[in-house]
Write a protein that holds these residues in place. Structure first.
Motif, short mmCIF file in Angstrom:
data_model
loop_
_atom_site.label_atom_id
_atom_site.label_comp_id
_atom_site.label_asym_id
_atom_site.label_seq_id
_atom_site.Cartn_x
_atom_site.Cartn_y
_atom_site.Cartn_z
N LEU A 18 8.01 26.94 7.68
CA LEU A 18 8.97 25.85 7.67
C LEU A 18 10.06 26.14 8.70
O LEU A 18 10.74 27.16 8.64
CB LEU A 18 9.59 25.71 6.28
N ARG A 21 14.14 21.30 7.57
CA ARG A 21 13.95 20.26 6.54
C ARG A 21 15.23 19.45 6.45
O ARG A 21 16.31 20.02 6.36
CB ARG A 21 13.61 20.88 5.19
N GLU A 28 12.86 12.83 2.54
CA GLU A 28 12.81 14.15 3.17
C GLU A 28 11.82 14.17 4.31
O GLU A 28 10.73 13.60 4.23
CB GLU A 28 12.39 15.19 2.13
N ALA A 30 10.24 17.12 7.18
CA ALA A 30 10.21 18.56 7.47
C ALA A 30 9.35 18.82 8.69
O ALA A 30 8.38 18.11 8.96
CB ALA A 30 9.66 19.33 6.27
#
Length: 235
Positions: A18, A21, A28, A30
């Protein structure tokens, strides 16, 4: 049943990293890195990655070809994504203007911020004087713009039958098609990307446009269905 994702099936140990985000007005979004590739995830749904941009590039090249080689065309790209469509438009001499409408501030930042990870996938697009990125919801832009486009090239969500937010359904409805037709110039072309065939959407197109072409692009996924580009024009 939802169409299968069009990105390669990862190996068991190919764990995504990741990178960022964000939570915004549409939920959301990301950015992840999986091996050499980047992935965009919206509201928990895989949206796109950088492993294969053939169909996103075809969305642009097929629309421009359908304009019979006209130079100086004003092209609207609905969705910046990872940048493949912008790269294709920028490397082509036919567009006179390239307007990219993207509603997610995060995606724009991943293209234009410091050490922007997605910028290379847009080719020369970010430095092209013909190109402009507009931060707006596409439906809002269509309602308010005074421009008329020669090519409307839409790569929103995963297509008409697999939207990331419920509000995007309206883009593919009769109301959305009314707006698209209103902003389409005489002799213009509407090109729509989809992760799978959408018979209901195709029927709506055929009821409005004199010419419809459905182009399939095979994807490198076991048992995956082809990506589809719908090309529509009035005659």
């Amino acid at each position: 049943m939802l169409p299968m994702s069009t990105h390669p099936i990862p190996a068991p140990d190919d764990t995504p990293e990741l990178l960022d985000r964000r939570v915004g007005p549409y939920g959301e979004v990301a950015l992840r890195r999986r091996g050499p590739h980047f992935e965009v995830i919206a509201n928990g749904t895989f949206l796109m990655d950088t492993s294969d941009g053939r169909s996103e590039r075809l969305l642009i090249s097929a629309a421009l070809d359908a304009l019979d080689g006209a130079r100086g065309a004003h092209v609207l790209i609905g969705g910046l994504g990872v940048g493949f469509s912008l790269a294709e438009a920028a490397q082509d001499r036919r567009p006179g203007r390239i307007t990219v409408v993207e509603r997610e501030r995060a995606i724009i930042d991943w293209h234009t911020g410091a050490d922007a990870p997605l910028a290379p996938f847009a080719g020369q697009g970010h430095g092209d004087p013909r190109a402009e990125i507009v931060h707006a919801d596409l439906m809002d832009h269509l309602r308010t713009t005074e421009d008329r486009y020669d090519a409307l090239c839409l790569d929103i969500d995963n297509g008409p039958d697999w939207t990331v937010t419920d509000s995007n359904d309206s883009l593919y409805s009769e109301t959305g098609l009314d707006l698209l037709e209103r902003t389409l110039g005489d002799g213009g072309v509407l090109a729509v990307w989809s992760a799978a065939h959408s018979p209901a959407f195709e029927a709506r197109l055929r009821a409005r446009f004199a010419r419809i072409e459905v182009i399939e692009v095979p994807v490198h996924v076991e048992r995956g269905v082809p990506d589809v580009v719908y090309l529509s024009s009035r005659g």
